[in-house]
Design an enzyme around this catalytic site. Structure first.
Site, PDB file in Angstrom:
ATOM      1  N   GLY A 252       0.783  -1.268  -0.150  1.00 29.72           N
ATOM      2  CA  GLY A 252       0.140   0.095   0.003  1.00 29.72           C
ATOM      3  C   GLY A 252       0.816   1.363   0.051  1.00 29.72           C
ATOM      4  O   GLY A 252       0.803   2.075  -0.607  1.00 29.72           O
ATOM      5  N   GLU A 269      -6.883   0.808   2.307  1.00 27.95           N
ATOM      6  CA  GLU A 269      -7.196  -0.182   3.524  1.00 27.95           C
ATOM      7  C   GLU A 269      -6.376  -1.239   3.599  1.00 27.95           C
ATOM      8  O   GLU A 269      -5.958  -2.179   2.891  1.00 27.95           O
ATOM      9  CB  GLU A 269      -8.535  -0.977   2.920  1.00 27.95           C
ATOM     10  CG  GLU A 269      -9.814  -0.074   2.665  1.00 27.95           C
ATOM     11  CD  GLU A 269     -10.390   0.556   3.759  1.00 27.95           C
ATOM     12  OE1 GLU A 269      -9.763   0.517   4.905  1.00 27.95           O
ATOM     13  OE2 GLU A 269     -11.078   1.285   3.751  1.00 27.95           O
TER      14      GLU A 269
END
Ligand code: UN1
Length: 514
Positions: A252, A269
Site C-alpha cells: 500500500g 485499506e
C-alpha cells in the site's frame, strides 16, 4: 487429475449456475478475453486445482482502461437516480445468486459457507445503501460575504476508478467500492486478487449482464486479472484519478507513492493489528464469545481479525481458561468450508501456512509461551491450529507485525489507561474493541485519549463491521474510509463554485482594486 477433480465433484454445480463454463473439462480458458499467463485457482480445502484462468497482459489492462474511460461520459450523463436503479438491479441479481456465489467464495477463498454467503450479503447491503444514496447525494449552498453572490459546492464524478482488492474478501470489498463509485457516476477497472479469479469473473459477469441488458456497455465495470505488472499498469495510469487499494501496508505504501507521484488520489485499506481489551468489569462470557469469532473466524484472515488480547490482570486467567475451552470446541468443527456445521476452515494457501509457522517460531524464540495450538493440522489443504501465545511484550517484532493467520498474542494490563496505551502501541490503526460495563470506561475509550483506530467497538469483537458506517483505519492502515457514512466523497471531486448574479464586481475580504 485437475480435470477429473472438477467434473466429478457434484458439489461444484454452482459454477455452472454462475455461467462459469467448463469449456475443456476442468479448464476455464478465459475466452472472455485475456492472453496473459495461464494461472491456477487452487482450493484451499484440498490444495487441488479448481480451474485454470488466462490472465490479462499489461497492454490488455491498458486497453481495458481505454474502454472504461470511453464508457464514462455516457454513464455519468445518466441521471443519478437512474444509475441507482442499475445498482438496484445488480443487487437483485446478487440476491438471486446469493447461494451459488457464496459457495464459490467459500470454494476459492476457503472461508466457511455462512461467511461466504455473508460476504455476498455485504455486497447486496451496500447496493441497497448506494440506491438510497443515489436519491440523496448532497451539494451545499453557503452564505456569500458578497452582495448578489452565491457560494456553492457541487460534487462531480472522477472518471475511471481503479479497484485493487485482496483474496480475503474477494467480493465484498469490491462491492463497497463499485456500488458507491457507480452511483457517483464513475466507471471501474477492477483487479481482484490473482488467487480468487473465479469470484472476480462470476461477479463481473453478473454486473455486465445487468449493464448490457440496460443498453450500457459492460466496460462500465471492467475486470483485469494478473500479477504486479498488471497492477502497476493500473496504478501508474494517469487516466485513473483514484486507486482504491486493499492489501498489506508495505504494498500500500508503494501504491500510494506511485499514485501521489502523478497527483492521483488513493484510498487505502491496509494492515490491521487489532486488539480486544477485556476490562475488569467485563461480561466474560460475552467477551469470550466475541473473541472466538474475531480471533478464529475466517481462520484469522480478516483485516479486522483480533491479533492481540489485552486482559486485565484480575480476569486474565479466568478469561484464558474459558477461551481455551472454546478453542477446543472449535477444533471439533474443523473441516471443508463448504460442509454444514464446519466453523473453522483452512488458510488461503501454502504461503499463508509458511507465514504462520515463521511467526510462531519467532514468537517462541522471543520468549513467548504457546497457550494453545501452534501447529499445522495434518490433513489435505492448508489447515493450521488456532493459536494463543502469551508472555511477549508489546515491543516484540511478531506482536508489532500483522500475520494473516489465526494467532493471537495475550498482553496484560493493570488499568484501562495501560490497556489503551497497549492498544495504541502499534503502527496499525484499523479496529479495536473494549469489553466493559462502565459508562466512564466507554467514554474514555471513544474519546481523544482512547483508541486511535478507525473502528472503535464496545462489547462486540473487532471484526464484522456493518456497511452503514465508514470502514477503514488510521496510521499504517492508510487513513482511507470505504462503504457507508460519507465515504462516497472519495469517489467524487468537489467543485467550489462562486456565481455573481449582480452587476457589480466586489472582491472578497473587502479588497479595493480600482
Ligand atoms: C477485510 O478484512 O478486508 O468488518 C474487510 C469486517 C468485514 C469486512 C472486513 N465486514 O470484518
Amino acid at each position: 487429475m485437475t480435470t477429473r477433480y472438477l467434473v466429478t465433484d457434484p458439489r461444484y454445480g454452482f459454477l455452472k449456475q454462475l455461467g462459469i463454463t467448463v469449456e475443456n473439462p476442468g479448464l476455464y480458458d478465459g475466452r472472455w478475453g485475456g492472453s496473459g499467463k495461464l494461472i491456477e485457482s487452487i482450493s484451499p480445502a484440498t490444495g487441488k486445482v479448481i480451474a485454470k484462468i488466462r490472465e490479462s497482459t499489461p497492454q490488455e489492462a491498458s486497453n481495458t482502461i481505454t474502454e472504461a474511460r470511453k464508457a464514462w461520459p455516457q454513464w455519468t450523463s445518466i441521471p443519478t437516480p437512474a444509475r441507482g436503479d442499475i445498482v438496484r438491479q445488480i443487487g437483485d441479481e446478487l440476491r438471486r445468486n446469493l447461494k451459488p456465489l457464496g459457495c464459490l467464495v467459500s470454494l476459492e477463498m476457503g472461508k466457511i459457507l455462512p461467511e461466504g454467503i455473508g460476504e455476498v450479503q455485504e455486497f447486496i447491503d451496500i447496493c441497497d445503501y448506494a440506491v438510497g444514496l443515489s436519491r440523496m447525494l448532497p451539494g451545499s449552498l453557503f452564505p456569500s460575504e458578497r452582495k448578489n453572490h452565491a457560494l456553492l459546492e457541487k460534487w462531480n464524478s472522477l472518471g475511471v476508478i481503479g479497484v485493487i482488492s485482496a483474496f480475503n474478501f474477494p467480493i465484498a470489498v469490491y462491492g463497497w467500492n463499485s456500488a458507491i463509485a457507480m452511483v457517483c457516476g464513475n466507471t471501474i477497472v477492477w483487479k481482484g486478487a490473482p488467487s480468487t479469479p473465479l469470484v472476480s469473473i462470476a461477479t463481473t459477469k453478473i454486473i455486465s449482464d445487468v449493464l448490457e441488458r440496460n443498453g450500457i456497455p459492460g466496460s462500465v465495470a471492467s475486470l483485469i486479472t494478473g500479477g504486479s505488472d498488471v497492477g502497476e499498469t493500473l496504478v501508474n495510469d494517469k487516466r485513473v484519478p483514484l486507486i482504491s487499494f486493499t492489501g498489506s501496508t508495505n504494498v500500500g505504501r508503494q501504491v500510494a507513492l506511485k499514485v501521489q507521484q502523478r497527483f492521483g488520489k488513493s484510498l487505502l485499506e491496509l494492515g490491521g493489528n487489532n486488539a480486544l481489551i477485556v476490562a475488569q468489569d467485563a461480561d466474560l462470557e460475552m467477551a469470550v464469545r466475541a473473541a472466538v469469532f474475531s480471533c478464529v473466524g475466517t481462520a484469522g484472515q480478516r483485516c479486522t481479525s483480533t491479533r492481540r488480547l489485552i486482559l486485565h490482570k484480575k480476569v486474565k486467567n479466568e478469561f484464558l481458561g474459558k477461551l481455551k475451552t472454546a478453542y477446543n470446541s472449535i477444533l471439533k468443527r474443523v473441516g471443508d468450508p463448504l460442509e454444514d456445521g464446519v466453523l473453522y476452515g483452512p488458510l488461503h494457501n501454502q504461503q499463508a501456512v509458511d507465514k504462520y509457522k515463521t511467526a510462531i517460531e519467532k514468537a517462541v524464540k522471543a520468549g513467548g509461551t504457546i497457550e494453545f495450538g501452534g501447529k499445522q493440522i495434518q490433513r489435505p489443504g492448508f489447515y493450521v491450529e488456532p493459536t494463543i501465545i502469551s508472555g511477549l511484550s508489546i515491543e516484540a517484532e511478531v506482536v508489532q507485525q500483522e500475520t494473516f493467520a489465526p494467532i493471537v498474542y495475550v498482553l496484560e494490563a493493570n488499568s484501562l489507561e495501560e490497556a489503551i496505551d497497549l492498544n495504541n502501541g502499534v503502527e496499525q490503526g484499523l479496529s479495536s474493541s473494549l469489553f466493559t460495563k462502565s459508562i466512564g470506561n466507554i467514554f474514555q475509550w471513544i474519546g481523544p485519549h482512547g483508541s486511535d483506530c478507525g473502528i472503535v467497538n464496545v462489547n462486540i469483537g473487532t471484526s464484522g463491521a456493518e456497511i452503514g458506517g465508514a470502514f477503514g483505519g488510521e496510521k499504517a492502515t492508510g487513513g482511507g474510509r470505504e462503504s457507508g457514512s460519507d465515504a462516497w466523497k472519495h469517489y467524487m471531486r468537489r467543485a467550489t463554485i462562486t456565481i455573481n448574479h449582480g452587476n457589480e464586481l466586489p472582491l472578497a475580504q473587502g479588497i479595493k482594486f480600482e
